[in-house]
Design a protein around this motif. Structure first.
Motif, mmCIF file in Angstrom:
data_model
loop_
_atom_site.group_PDB
_atom_site.id
_atom_site.type_symbol
_atom_site.label_atom_id
_atom_site.label_comp_id
_atom_site.label_asym_id
_atom_site.label_seq_id
_atom_site.Cartn_x
_atom_site.Cartn_y
_atom_site.Cartn_z
ATOM 1 N N GLY A 167 34.987 48.001 46.343
ATOM 2 C CA GLY A 167 35.855 46.919 46.782
ATOM 3 C C GLY A 167 36.864 47.445 47.784
ATOM 4 N N ASN A 227 39.903 46.050 51.082
ATOM 5 C CA ASN A 227 40.631 44.938 51.694
ATOM 6 C C ASN A 227 40.374 44.820 53.182
ATOM 7 O OD1 ASN A 227 41.922 43.855 49.402
ATOM 8 N ND2 ASN A 227 43.310 45.581 49.391
ATOM 9 N N LYS A 275 30.027 38.071 43.742
ATOM 10 C CA LYS A 275 31.150 37.199 43.386
ATOM 11 C C LYS A 275 31.572 37.451 41.937
ATOM 12 C CE LYS A 275 32.477 32.369 42.979
ATOM 13 N NZ LYS A 275 32.025 30.996 42.974
ATOM 14 N N LYS A 297 33.313 40.818 41.695
ATOM 15 C CA LYS A 297 34.646 40.729 42.298
ATOM 16 C C LYS A 297 35.633 40.067 41.338
ATOM 17 C CE LYS A 297 37.103 38.737 46.199
ATOM 18 N NZ LYS A 297 37.018 37.900 47.380
ATOM 19 N N GLU A 298 35.235 38.968 40.722
ATOM 20 C CA GLU A 298 36.121 38.231 39.817
ATOM 21 C C GLU A 298 36.471 39.043 38.574
ATOM 22 O OE1 GLU A 298 34.090 34.579 39.015
ATOM 23 O OE2 GLU A 298 34.595 33.716 40.975
ATOM 24 N N LYS A 299 35.524 39.832 38.074
ATOM 25 C CA LYS A 299 35.735 40.531 36.808
ATOM 26 C C LYS A 299 36.282 41.946 36.966
ATOM 27 C CE LYS A 299 32.241 37.864 34.451
ATOM 28 N NZ LYS A 299 31.031 37.866 33.644
ATOM 29 N N HIS A 300 36.026 42.601 38.110
ATOM 30 C CA HIS A 300 36.337 44.027 38.200
ATOM 31 C C HIS A 300 37.185 44.448 39.392
ATOM 32 C CE1 HIS A 300 33.568 44.738 34.915
ATOM 33 N NE2 HIS A 300 32.668 43.997 35.547
ATOM 34 N N PHE A 301 37.353 43.606 40.387
ATOM 35 C CA PHE A 301 38.088 43.998 41.585
ATOM 36 C C PHE A 301 39.190 42.994 41.894
ATOM 37 C CE2 PHE A 301 33.937 46.020 42.346
ATOM 38 C CZ PHE A 301 34.336 47.298 42.681
ATOM 39 N N SER A 302 40.232 43.480 42.534
ATOM 40 C CA SER A 302 41.276 42.595 43.045
ATOM 41 C C SER A 302 41.305 42.651 44.570
ATOM 42 C CB SER A 302 42.640 43.002 42.481
ATOM 43 O OG SER A 302 42.958 44.317 42.882
ATOM 44 N N THR A 303 40.247 43.179 45.167
ATOM 45 C CA THR A 303 40.167 43.338 46.616
ATOM 46 C C THR A 303 39.546 42.117 47.277
ATOM 47 O OG1 THR A 303 38.043 44.446 46.379
ATOM 48 C CG2 THR A 303 40.003 45.844 46.492
ATOM 49 N N LYS A 304 39.720 42.037 48.587
ATOM 50 C CA LYS A 304 39.204 40.914 49.362
ATOM 51 C C LYS A 304 37.677 40.953 49.481
ATOM 52 C CE LYS A 304 39.528 39.094 54.049
ATOM 53 N NZ LYS A 304 40.110 39.300 55.373
#
Length: 63
Positions: free
Chosen positions: A8, A10, A38, A41-48
């Motif tokens: 992930g 930004n 998707k 991203k929702e469960k493991h990352f806070s990146t764009k």
């Protein structure tokens, strides 16, 4: 069944169209579909952005 490795970040990264032997890591979408990324991203990352990476096998060949 396949295991996928994700990264992930930004910022946008260049997607590798074909797997290569000269890159240490290829960035592309080998196994995953957009819905898979998707969910990751929702469960493991806070990146764009979330990308799938392919690391040469065997891993100990990395220099």
């Amino acid at each position: 069944m396949s295991l996928a490795t994700y990264i992930g970040c930004n910022f946008n990264m260049e997607i590798t169209d074909e797997l290569t032997t000269y890159n240490s890591i290829d960035i592309g979408y080998i196994f995953s579909e957009e819905e898979n990324r998707k969910n990751v991203k929702e469960k493991h990352f806070s990146t764009k952005n979330v990308y799938e990476i392919e690391i040469p096998n065997p891993l100990y060949n990395l220099k």
